[in-house]
Write a protein that holds these residues in place. Structure first.
Motif, PDB file in Angstrom:
ATOM      1  N   LEU A 114       0.825  -1.201   0.000  1.00  0.00           N
ATOM      2  CA  LEU A 114       0.000   0.000   0.000  1.00  0.00           C
ATOM      3  C   LEU A 114       0.861   1.255   0.000  1.00  0.00           C
ATOM      4  O   LEU A 114       0.476   2.276  -0.566  1.00  0.00           O
ATOM      5  N   ALA A 115       2.035   1.183   0.641  1.00  0.00           N
ATOM      6  CA  ALA A 115       2.943   2.333   0.631  1.00  0.00           C
ATOM      7  C   ALA A 115       3.391   2.639  -0.793  1.00  0.00           C
ATOM      8  O   ALA A 115       3.406   3.800  -1.220  1.00  0.00           O
ATOM      9  N   VAL A 116       3.754   1.595  -1.550  1.00  0.00           N
ATOM     10  CA  VAL A 116       4.162   1.791  -2.939  1.00  0.00           C
ATOM     11  C   VAL A 116       3.022   2.389  -3.747  1.00  0.00           C
ATOM     12  O   VAL A 116       3.200   3.336  -4.519  1.00  0.00           O
ATOM     13  N   GLU A 117       1.836   1.830  -3.577  1.00  0.00           N
ATOM     14  CA  GLU A 117       0.676   2.323  -4.326  1.00  0.00           C
ATOM     15  C   GLU A 117       0.389   3.785  -3.994  1.00  0.00           C
ATOM     16  O   GLU A 117       0.043   4.578  -4.870  1.00  0.00           O
ATOM     17  N   ALA A 118       0.555   4.150  -2.725  1.00  0.00           N
ATOM     18  CA  ALA A 118       0.295   5.521  -2.306  1.00  0.00           C
ATOM     19  C   ALA A 118       1.354   6.492  -2.814  1.00  0.00           C
ATOM     20  O   ALA A 118       1.050   7.630  -3.168  1.00  0.00           O
ATOM     21  N   MET A 119       2.607   6.050  -2.838  1.00  0.00           N
ATOM     22  CA  MET A 119       3.709   6.923  -3.198  1.00  0.00           C
ATOM     23  C   MET A 119       3.880   7.076  -4.704  1.00  0.00           C
ATOM     24  O   MET A 119       4.424   8.081  -5.178  1.00  0.00           O
ATOM     25  N   ALA A 120       3.454   6.088  -5.475  1.00  0.00           N
ATOM     26  CA  ALA A 120       3.756   6.044  -6.907  1.00  0.00           C
ATOM     27  C   ALA A 120       3.025   7.131  -7.687  1.00  0.00           C
ATOM     28  O   ALA A 120       1.830   7.347  -7.519  1.00  0.00           O
ATOM     29  N   ASP A 121       3.767   7.795  -8.550  1.00  0.00           N
ATOM     30  CA  ASP A 121       3.205   8.794  -9.462  1.00  0.00           C
ATOM     31  C   ASP A 121       3.997   8.692 -10.764  1.00  0.00           C
ATOM     32  O   ASP A 121       5.083   9.259 -10.893  1.00  0.00           O
ATOM     33  N   ALA A 122       3.442   7.971 -11.722  1.00  0.00           N
ATOM     34  CA  ALA A 122       4.162   7.706 -12.967  1.00  0.00           C
ATOM     35  C   ALA A 122       4.259   8.934 -13.856  1.00  0.00           C
ATOM     36  O   ALA A 122       5.041   8.935 -14.811  1.00  0.00           O
ATOM     37  N   THR A 123       3.495   9.989 -13.565  1.00  0.00           N
ATOM     38  CA  THR A 123       3.611  11.199 -14.381  1.00  0.00           C
ATOM     39  C   THR A 123       4.971  11.867 -14.188  1.00  0.00           C
ATOM     40  O   THR A 123       5.352  12.730 -14.977  1.00  0.00           O
ATOM     41  N   ARG A 124       5.708  11.434 -13.153  1.00  0.00           N
ATOM     42  CA  ARG A 124       7.070  11.947 -12.978  1.00  0.00           C
ATOM     43  C   ARG A 124       8.008  11.394 -14.046  1.00  0.00           C
ATOM     44  O   ARG A 124       9.070  11.959 -14.299  1.00  0.00           O
ATOM     45  N   PRO A 166      10.935  -7.928 -14.579  1.00  0.00           N
ATOM     46  CA  PRO A 166      11.120  -6.664 -13.846  1.00  0.00           C
ATOM     47  C   PRO A 166      12.395  -5.944 -14.268  1.00  0.00           C
ATOM     48  O   PRO A 166      13.448  -6.568 -14.460  1.00  0.00           O
ATOM     49  N   ALA A 167      12.296  -4.628 -14.413  1.00  0.00           N
ATOM     50  CA  ALA A 167      13.488  -3.820 -14.670  1.00  0.00           C
ATOM     51  C   ALA A 167      14.308  -3.659 -13.400  1.00  0.00           C
ATOM     52  O   ALA A 167      15.502  -3.384 -13.458  1.00  0.00           O
ATOM     53  N   LEU A 168      13.660  -3.849 -12.256  1.00  0.00           N
ATOM     54  CA  LEU A 168      14.314  -3.702 -10.959  1.00  0.00           C
ATOM     55  C   LEU A 168      13.653  -4.644  -9.966  1.00  0.00           C
ATOM     56  O   LEU A 168      12.423  -4.784  -9.957  1.00  0.00           O
ATOM     57  N   VAL A 169      14.470  -5.289  -9.139  1.00  0.00           N
ATOM     58  CA  VAL A 169      13.960  -6.082  -8.025  1.00  0.00           C
ATOM     59  C   VAL A 169      14.554  -5.515  -6.746  1.00  0.00           C
ATOM     60  O   VAL A 169      15.780  -5.436  -6.602  1.00  0.00           O
ATOM     61  N   ALA A 170      13.686  -5.102  -5.829  1.00  0.00           N
ATOM     62  CA  ALA A 170      14.115  -4.556  -4.539  1.00  0.00           C
ATOM     63  C   ALA A 170      13.712  -5.531  -3.447  1.00  0.00           C
ATOM     64  O   ALA A 170      12.554  -5.938  -3.376  1.00  0.00           O
ATOM     65  N   THR A 171      14.668  -5.902  -2.595  1.00  0.00           N
ATOM     66  CA  THR A 171      14.418  -6.844  -1.510  1.00  0.00           C
ATOM     67  C   THR A 171      14.752  -6.174  -0.186  1.00  0.00           C
ATOM     68  O   THR A 171      15.863  -5.662  -0.005  1.00  0.00           O
ATOM     69  N   THR A 172      13.783  -6.170   0.741  1.00  0.00           N
ATOM     70  CA  THR A 172      13.992  -5.510   2.025  1.00  0.00           C
ATOM     71  C   THR A 172      12.997  -6.061   3.043  1.00  0.00           C
ATOM     72  O   THR A 172      12.256  -6.997   2.763  1.00  0.00           O
ATOM     73  N   ASP A 173      13.005  -5.479   4.229  1.00  0.00           N
ATOM     74  CA  ASP A 173      12.011  -5.833   5.241  1.00  0.00           C
ATOM     75  C   ASP A 173      10.999  -4.705   5.351  1.00  0.00           C
ATOM     76  O   ASP A 173      11.236  -3.584   4.889  1.00  0.00           O
ATOM     77  N   ALA A 174       9.868  -4.988   5.972  1.00  0.00           N
ATOM     78  CA  ALA A 174       8.771  -4.022   6.014  1.00  0.00           C
ATOM     79  C   ALA A 174       9.159  -2.731   6.734  1.00  0.00           C
ATOM     80  O   ALA A 174       8.844  -1.631   6.277  1.00  0.00           O
ATOM     81  N   ALA A 175       9.857  -2.849   7.857  1.00  0.00           N
ATOM     82  CA  ALA A 175      10.218  -1.650   8.620  1.00  0.00           C
ATOM     83  C   ALA A 175      11.147  -0.749   7.815  1.00  0.00           C
ATOM     84  O   ALA A 175      10.983   0.483   7.796  1.00  0.00           O
ATOM     85  N   THR A 176      12.129  -1.348   7.130  1.00  0.00           N
ATOM     86  CA  THR A 176      13.045  -0.554   6.313  1.00  0.00           C
ATOM     87  C   THR A 176      12.312   0.104   5.159  1.00  0.00           C
ATOM     88  O   THR A 176      12.553   1.276   4.843  1.00  0.00           O
ATOM     89  N   PHE A 177      11.389  -0.636   4.552  1.00  0.00           N
ATOM     90  CA  PHE A 177      10.643  -0.075   3.433  1.00  0.00           C
ATOM     91  C   PHE A 177       9.862   1.167   3.874  1.00  0.00           C
ATOM     92  O   PHE A 177       9.860   2.189   3.177  1.00  0.00           O
ATOM     93  N   VAL A 178       9.210   1.069   5.020  1.00  0.00           N
ATOM     94  CA  VAL A 178       8.437   2.209   5.512  1.00  0.00           C
ATOM     95  C   VAL A 178       9.368   3.367   5.865  1.00  0.00           C
ATOM     96  O   VAL A 178       9.055   4.533   5.604  1.00  0.00           O
ATOM     97  N   ARG A 179      10.537   3.064   6.438  1.00  0.00           N
ATOM     98  CA  ARG A 179      11.503   4.121   6.771  1.00  0.00           C
ATOM     99  C   ARG A 179      11.967   4.852   5.515  1.00  0.00           C
ATOM    100  O   ARG A 179      12.110   6.080   5.520  1.00  0.00           O
ATOM    101  N   ILE A 180      12.207   4.115   4.441  1.00  0.00           N
ATOM    102  CA  ILE A 180      12.603   4.743   3.184  1.00  0.00           C
ATOM    103  C   ILE A 180      11.482   5.645   2.678  1.00  0.00           C
ATOM    104  O   ILE A 180      11.709   6.791   2.288  1.00  0.00           O
ATOM    105  N   GLY A 181      10.256   5.128   2.706  1.00  0.00           N
ATOM    106  CA  GLY A 181       9.120   5.905   2.228  1.00  0.00           C
ATOM    107  C   GLY A 181       8.856   7.155   3.035  1.00  0.00           C
ATOM    108  O   GLY A 181       8.414   8.177   2.508  1.00  0.00           O
ATOM    109  N   SER A 182       9.154   7.104   4.333  1.00  0.00           N
ATOM    110  CA  SER A 182       8.903   8.265   5.195  1.00  0.00           C
ATOM    111  C   SER A 182      10.049   9.263   5.181  1.00  0.00           C
ATOM    112  O   SER A 182       9.955  10.314   5.809  1.00  0.00           O
ATOM    113  N   GLY A 183      11.137   8.924   4.473  1.00  0.00           N
ATOM    114  CA  GLY A 183      12.293   9.811   4.446  1.00  0.00           C
ATOM    115  C   GLY A 183      13.249   9.587   5.593  1.00  0.00           C
ATOM    116  O   GLY A 183      14.194  10.355   5.783  1.00  0.00           O
TER     117      GLY A 183
END
Length: 223
Positions: free
Chosen positions: A125-135, A171-188
């Motif tokens: 859901l974080a990815v879906e919320a953050m994604a903006d392909a018009t960029r 996939p052009a990119l595969v990202a592997t991480t844990d949930a807490a790290t993913f949220v930390r990246i998304g929150s800056g």
């Protein structure tokens, strides 16, 4: 003879306003989190209870009953004698407001508290919320995310994004991480580069794809 306790009257704002009416309907504690869980697809009662720690069985039942009565959720009996809940068309119309609130709330997150729960599928859901392909309006490719034991992908197609559960074919990119790290990246809280250097994130793909994915998600890939 025991007298039945009077039915509790539901409180409301008593304001003739669309926002007040919306908050009367879905503004109670836990309600939008139930909607968030059902944004991932049909969910069983036991799954909702497991992914909403602290809600309690009676309160979950009460909230589900109200959401079904409002027409936000529908439900049907499953093979294990429980119920499966899913968003109706009216419930789906909450997707964009919920994603907007998630984007807004990401900026309020700090370090992960010791007593907080993080679920892998919330990364979806974080990815879906953050994604903006018009960029990146000319890009057409897919990015795959492996968050703990969950896999999902983001399809970018000339300014349009679509997030879905499961792996993608090329996939052009595969990202592997844990949930807490993913949220930390998304929150800056950290950049993708910092997470890679800390051993919390691995990226497989061309550097240009990493840059494009970071741009679509509104992230700075470096420091």
């Amino acid at each position: 003879m025991t007298r039945a306790s009077p039915k509790r009257r539901e409180r409301n704002y008593r304001q003739y306003c669309g926002l007040a009416a919306a908050l009367d309907a879905v503004g109670e504690r836990w309600t939008l989190l139930i909607v968030r869980e059902c944004m991932l697809g049909p969910r069983r009662y036991k799954e909702l209870l497991a992914d909403l720690p602290g809600i309690g069985t009676n309160l979950l039942s009460e909230r589900l009953k109200k959401l079904c009565a409002l027409g936000v959720l529908s439900h049907e009996e499953s093979t294990d004698r429980g119920y499966v809940y899913e968003l109706t068309g009216m419930g789906e119309s909450l997707r964009e407001p919920v994603k907007g609130l998630a984007r807004w709330g990401m900026a309020l997150l700090d370090e992960v508290p010791d007593d907080s729960v993080v679920r892998p599928h919330w990364g979806f859901l974080a990815v879906e919320a953050m994604a903006d392909a018009t960029r990146c309006p000319s890009v057409r490719e897919e990015y795959e995310f492996r968050v703990d034991d969950e896999v999902f992908h983001l399809r970018v197609d000339h300014g349009v994004t679509e997030a879905a559960r499961g792996a993608c074919a090329d996939p052009a990119l595969v990202a592997t991480t844990d949930a807490a790290t993913f949220v930390r990246i998304g929150s800056g809280g950290c950049t993708p580069l910092e997470a890679v250097e800390a051993g919390k994130l691995s990226l497989s793909g061309a550097p240009e794809a990493v840059l494009r994915c970071s741009t679509v998600l509104g992230l700075s890939p470096g420091s």
